[in-house]
Design an enzyme around this catalytic site. Structure first.
Site: not given
Lengths: 338, 338
Positions: A167, A202-203, A225, A291
């Site tokens: 999501c 960059r999770s 990252d 975000f």
């Protein structure tokens, strides 16, 4: 200048200069686009399979204020749309797994969301995967990531059951659409052709899938990252039209600055209160989206950015409710098949 | 003393002192226990569904010498047992996913093993989950961990398809059985009743599942990582007879020493060349097992330990081949159902 003055004669500000075009766009405004669609669907469900409305269950097993706030928001938004929301709190983190498994087995529960962190380590990934894919409204199950990376849109061979997207990456794509950064004149799969994007995060949950999604829509994505900077572009693999990844080198301010100053879109998601993306790296007219639950851009970013979205949580919640409705459709379809 | 001298008259050493009872037990000796069972099963497969023997495919996308050594060992062991082994090397890590998916789809491939690390970060967990559960000989799929934690032994309601266990925790349980530390006089699920175990490692792959397995067999387990020390015991949950976890406090040498000096079994898995478990913490007569690819005990541990297993890799390989045979049975059973 006079024509500008004339055209702005309803404006009480000093009209001798053209106003800065920079605009802040709130997630709440973007989320509204989906409100009607969701409400209609819920009215329909109430007259068929879900007379009391669907039930979303949240699990909270921490005292993290950001998680608590997110839980409150989910509840408020869900209820405003006709979705029942139940928050189940656990003081003992080790009982959480049992609670989730009970919700998996409970036919009354339509969607499950866990407010992370719980353990704050790899055990959280274990918990994430415990949630039944049929109720995983956040789309965190490995199945959904794998389908996303490989552009697989259905869960079954008969193409009756639609897959869902994780999501948060989905919310960011929807935000970019709202900001009119997807050009629908361009062919499908190339709506971002020519756009350069920087994604600072960059999770596995958001940053990497987001970079892949944007690359698959034709963008050149610089994925940043703490260790290094990578370039994602759409690949040309034979079987899988997957993105292609190239290492550009170790993380350095110079490299980030250079890439950012050419970027049309800058997206940040650094989970740290002290991190600030330097406004001087932002190209005049770029779109900036954050975000992270911490504001990664300073307020003066509006002196450079054309469009600035300071937080995205409310769009994410709209997407998770949309995902829930799709999962309900899938479960109803399965029941009919059985 | 004279009776000892008489009883040891074949021994050329100085017999005036009782020899230290400490014994080193090699993984190769333990693995042999399973050799015959595996070979018989493969002979049977060759005369039925697998005329050329089963095929195990290894994926290597790093230059890590430990991973390369493990790959060589897997190949050597597999071939000595009648299993074909094929090592597929990738210079470009980003092509690995495609390679794995191709092997998932290839009916000739019976088992898949990835030599980690690949990316050395969370992306490796993504890759782990890409391997089809039907070919995941290491048992790393989330499904197998979840089944292990909840003592679920079958994959289907009809109990035709057996679940498998993650191969490293399984190997350590088999080592403890070999060392006669499981007392089969005690009731099922209590074979380790009264035993105290220290496990230095709490990874999601080995340390945490191992602590849970030992607790579920009746042991008191002290699970140690760099942050804290936890106590695992068998829980008494209503629905799930799960282990119970209690925080004992932050990691400290004092606490580790105190708990270790009471421990019957000490198991280490610290992925560091410099780490050494202090021999002075080992209770006289304890069993010491190291599953790290680095030797976490110093050689003088034998002055304290009764049984010392310096490495476990060869037992792990035997277990993964055993897992592969079980997965082949499952696939054959599914084909018959279809």
């Amino acid at each position: 200048m006079s024509s500008v003055t004339e055209n702005n004669n309803n404006n009480n500000n000093d009209l001798s200069v053209i106003p800065k075009p920079g605009r802040t766009v709130l997630a709440s405004a973007i989320a509204k686009v989906y409100t009607e669609e969701i409400q209609n669907k819920i009215v329909q469900l109430k007259s068929t399979s879900h007379p009391n409305g669907p039930l979303l269950v949240g699990f909270l097993a921490n005292q993290d204020p950001a998680a608590e706030m997110y839980a409150r928001w989910t509840g408020k938004t869900a209820e405003s749309l006709g979705v029942r929301f139940e928050l189940r709190k656990f003081d003992d983190k080790d009982r959480l797994e049992e609670g989730i498994l009970a919700a998996n087995d409970d036919d009354q529960v339509d969607g499950i969301i866990i407010y992370f962190p719980v353990f704050g380590n790899a055990q959280d990934q274990y918990l994430q995967q415990i949630v039944s894919p049929e109720k995983d409204v956040e789309g965190l199950n490995h199945l959904y990531y794998q389908n996303m990376y490989h552009n697989i849109r259905y869960l079954d061979k008969e193409k009756q059951l639609k897959s869902i997207l994780p999501c948060t990456p989905l919310a960011i794509v929807k935000i970019l659409e709202y900001l009119k950064l997807y050009n629908t004149l361009l062919p499908d799969g190339n709506h971002l052709y020519g756009k350069k994007c920087v994604v600072v995060n960059r999770s596995e949950i958001v940053g990497r899938p987001l970079a892949a999604l944007l690359a698959n829509d034709g963008a050149t994505v610089y994925s940043v990252d703490i260790n290094n900077i990578q370039k994602f572009t759409r690949g040309s693999g034979l079987k899988y039209s997957k993105h292609h990844v190239e290492d550009l080198g170790d993380y350095s301010e110079e490299l980030l600055k250079k890439l950012s100053q050419e970027a049309d879109i800058i997206i940040t998601g650094v989970p740290s209160e002290s991190y600030q993306f330097p406004t001087e790296y932002v190209k005049e007219g770029a779109a900036c989206i954050n975000f992270s639950s911490f504001k990664n851009f300073s307020e003066d970013v509006k002196t450079k950015a054309s469009l600035y979205v300071p937080m995205t949580g409310k769009v994410t919640i709209a997407m998770l409710i949309r995902n829930m409705l799709r999962l309900i459709d899938n479960r109803n379809a399965k029941k009919q098949q059985a």
